[in-house]
Scaffold this motif. Sequence first.
Motif, mmCIF file in Angstrom:
data_model
loop_
_atom_site.group_PDB
_atom_site.id
_atom_site.type_symbol
_atom_site.label_atom_id
_atom_site.label_comp_id
_atom_site.label_asym_id
_atom_site.label_seq_id
_atom_site.Cartn_x
_atom_site.Cartn_y
_atom_site.Cartn_z
ATOM 1 N N GLY A 71 0.802 -1.217 0.000
ATOM 2 C CA GLY A 71 0.000 0.000 0.000
ATOM 3 C C GLY A 71 0.829 1.258 0.000
ATOM 4 O O GLY A 71 1.962 1.267 0.442
ATOM 5 N N GLY A 72 0.226 2.302 -0.471
ATOM 6 C CA GLY A 72 0.906 3.573 -0.632
ATOM 7 C C GLY A 72 0.424 4.581 0.355
ATOM 8 O O GLY A 72 0.078 4.205 1.465
ATOM 9 N N PRO A 73 0.392 5.804 -0.057
ATOM 10 C CA PRO A 73 0.484 6.335 -1.419
ATOM 11 C C PRO A 73 1.913 6.316 -1.958
ATOM 12 O O PRO A 73 2.859 6.081 -1.218
ATOM 13 N N TYR A 74 2.042 6.574 -3.267
ATOM 14 C CA TYR A 74 3.309 6.434 -3.968
ATOM 15 C C TYR A 74 3.730 7.728 -4.653
ATOM 16 O O TYR A 74 2.903 8.523 -5.080
ATOM 17 N N ARG A 75 5.036 7.849 -4.777
ATOM 18 C CA ARG A 75 5.648 8.931 -5.549
ATOM 19 C C ARG A 75 6.157 8.327 -6.851
ATOM 20 O O ARG A 75 6.816 7.291 -6.833
ATOM 21 N N LEU A 76 5.854 8.977 -7.957
ATOM 22 C CA LEU A 76 6.300 8.531 -9.274
ATOM 23 C C LEU A 76 7.228 9.584 -9.841
ATOM 24 O O LEU A 76 6.873 10.756 -9.921
ATOM 25 N N SER A 114 10.316 5.496 -11.763
ATOM 26 C CA SER A 114 10.815 5.154 -10.441
ATOM 27 C C SER A 114 9.701 5.421 -9.447
ATOM 28 O O SER A 114 9.126 6.506 -9.419
ATOM 29 N N VAL A 115 9.396 4.408 -8.636
ATOM 30 C CA VAL A 115 8.307 4.508 -7.682
ATOM 31 C C VAL A 115 8.867 4.333 -6.278
ATOM 32 O O VAL A 115 9.630 3.400 -6.020
ATOM 33 N N THR A 116 8.480 5.233 -5.385
ATOM 34 C CA THR A 116 8.843 5.142 -3.976
ATOM 35 C C THR A 116 7.580 5.305 -3.134
ATOM 36 O O THR A 116 6.534 5.720 -3.652
ATOM 37 N N THR A 117 7.707 4.991 -1.853
ATOM 38 C CA THR A 117 6.610 5.271 -0.942
ATOM 39 C C THR A 117 6.529 6.769 -0.733
ATOM 40 O O THR A 117 7.425 7.513 -1.147
ATOM 41 N N GLU A 118 5.519 7.199 -0.043
ATOM 42 C CA GLU A 118 5.356 8.620 0.248
ATOM 43 C C GLU A 118 6.562 9.165 1.011
ATOM 44 O O GLU A 118 6.968 10.302 0.823
ATOM 45 N N LYS A 119 7.189 8.307 1.835
ATOM 46 C CA LYS A 119 8.348 8.726 2.631
ATOM 47 C C LYS A 119 9.673 8.527 1.903
ATOM 48 O O LYS A 119 10.726 8.809 2.454
ATOM 49 N N GLY A 120 9.632 8.011 0.677
ATOM 50 C CA GLY A 120 10.840 7.900 -0.137
ATOM 51 C C GLY A 120 11.490 6.531 -0.194
ATOM 52 O O GLY A 120 12.537 6.379 -0.825
ATOM 53 N N SER A 147 3.269 -6.230 -15.335
ATOM 54 C CA SER A 147 4.124 -7.052 -14.471
ATOM 55 C C SER A 147 4.731 -6.250 -13.331
ATOM 56 O O SER A 147 5.267 -6.816 -12.383
ATOM 57 N N LYS A 148 4.646 -4.927 -13.400
ATOM 58 C CA LYS A 148 5.240 -4.056 -12.383
ATOM 59 C C LYS A 148 4.211 -3.273 -11.574
ATOM 60 O O LYS A 148 4.384 -3.072 -10.376
ATOM 61 N N VAL A 149 3.174 -2.801 -12.257
ATOM 62 C CA VAL A 149 2.174 -1.967 -11.580
ATOM 63 C C VAL A 149 0.818 -2.137 -12.251
ATOM 64 O O VAL A 149 0.735 -2.213 -13.476
#
Length: 169
Positions: free
Chosen positions: A54-59, A71-77, A140-142
Amino acid sequence: MTSATIGSSSFRLCAVSLDGSFRNQTNTVQKRELAVLIYELLENSTFVPIGHSGGPYRLCLALVEGRLVLSVTTEKGAPILSHQLSLTPFHRLLKDYRFVCNSYSDASARMLPERLEAIDMGRRAIHNEASELLKERLKSKVDIDHETARRLFTLIYLLITQNTPYRAD
């Protein structure tokens, strides 16, 4: 770098940023289109990295040697994934989409509404085809919903065809 953030919730984007591989937009209309598009992605997206809880996510989007890097990270990086997406399968769709968008713009002042509607139907069909291709290439990734795929394709279109030295000709 261009960046935007918004409130949080699970399995959605909370930030979209563009690295320095994309030229800064100098055209006011392009800047506004890009800002509105990113806002829409942040307001209403379904973005589920495969295998993540679960996220939210940074793109973050980058262009490296003709490939789009997501490149995808969590909200905290915290890093989630990095994926290189070949743009080759999108060349025809990007070219066709640009042609039909230009045709609509050129014709809007002098055509009958019925003709403009036909051109717009063609634009939507190409947009839908490209969105489905994007969903397929990322599956396959998202996992993304149809509207998120449409918005991401539009973002890719704006960045690739209008704002970078790379052209889909």
